[in-house]
Design an enzyme around this catalytic site. Structure first.
Site, short mmCIF file in Angstrom:
data_model
loop_
_atom_site.label_atom_id
_atom_site.label_comp_id
_atom_site.label_asym_id
_atom_site.label_seq_id
_atom_site.Cartn_x
_atom_site.Cartn_y
_atom_site.Cartn_z
CG HIS A 118 -1.95 1.06 1.25
ND1 HIS A 118 -3.27 0.84 1.56
CD2 HIS A 118 -1.85 2.39 1.02
CE1 HIS A 118 -3.93 1.99 1.50
NE2 HIS A 118 -3.09 2.95 1.20
NE ARG A 131 -1.14 9.01 -0.64
CZ ARG A 131 -0.77 7.76 -0.48
NH1 ARG A 131 -1.57 6.79 -0.81
NH2 ARG A 131 0.42 7.47 0.01
#
Lengths: 187, 187
Positions: A118, A131
């Site tokens: 991830h 983000r």
């Protein structure tokens, strides 16, 4: 690092126009034309359900899985929110299963990074995609996390690649509810 | 694993009598005769400050540092809250420093367990001392954690040993506010 509460209100007005509202897994969110974002130092209360709006809320918090070397790489590569050219955005709230939350810290880290990459696989999308992760599970909210992404129109294809990469991971088999909203900044 | 919100209200009445109220580090809590505990599935709101009461609130949540082998040892040794003989209790809210929260996950785990043996050294006090950790940092509360301990009167000395052990750790150098309340169950 001080917790900051952010409320995302889907409704009739707001700085962002909702261009897509997709129920990826489980229950979706009602169609609304616009999204308004507000921030504050206290908990945003849930509203009474309304046919003309919904609201999600989350809190920025300390990292839960990122290790020191990864934090340094992220700090070096990532871009801030609010860049002038980043007029496209995505709001992706997810909830993970009870089985995920029953795992110990090392088991969750193993799935998140050793198996699903991830953190490391997301690095290649920086700095084009900015983000911010918001935590909401411990606020008693319907989702566990909300991630907000911002990018320039020319990086829309790259963003689809990021979303597809994450959804194909072992980590994502623990996601039991996911909604995908795409937005454009109102000129 | 579902988050459960717990409110601790210091005031004029409640199932627990407050026998000691000690400001260990930083600002204390006003002296009150009794403590009432309530639970529910939503966030307990802060009250307007009052001369005759205060309230703390936290949420039970998934583990943040405990690894699989440790979880198994804890599950095997730990006792539940509410044992008939456990008529003594302690309520210890703490807040850690900004420096703690700026650390990455591996750095915090290193200090908490490899250096401070928070998990392994606490095992020897189980099952005599039962405990429950509540998270409150991400709720915008004045403390980061609240720990509730229950034990029988004959284990009071053992409990003091546990508290002294934790306060002597490297982890505790990051604690910038701590209050220690001791309580007895009202007959």
């Amino acid at each position: 690092m001080t917790p900051m509460f952010t409320t995302f209100r889907g409704g009739q007005s707001g700085a962002w126009r909702i261009t897509l509202n997709s129920a990826v897994r489980g229950e979706g969110l009602a169609a609304m034309p616009a999204l308004a974002i507000t921030q504050g130092p206290s908990i945003a209360l849930p509203l009474v359900a309304s046919a003309t709006s919904w609201r999600l809320a989350g809190v920025t918090s300390h990292v839960r899985y990122v290790e020191k070397a990864e934090a340094e790489q992220l700090a070096e590569k990532q871009a801030p929110l609010g860049r002038r050219q980043a007029t496209y955005a995505a709001l992706i709230p997810i909830r993970k299963s009870a089985a995920w939350w029953a795992l110990s810290q090392d088991e969750r880290r193993e799935i998140l990074e050793a198996k699903s990459h991830h953190i490391s696989a997301s690095l290649k999308f920086l700095p084009q995609v900015a983000r911010q992760l918001y935590h909401c599970r411990d606020l008693g909210e319907p989702f566990d996390f909300i991630t907000w992404f911002e990018y320039a129109p020319e990086h829309a294809t790259m963003f689809e690649e990021l979303v597809a990469m994450l959804r194909a991971t072992e980590e994502w088999t623990f996601v039991e509810r996911e909604v995908d909203l795409r937005l454009k900044l109102v000129e």
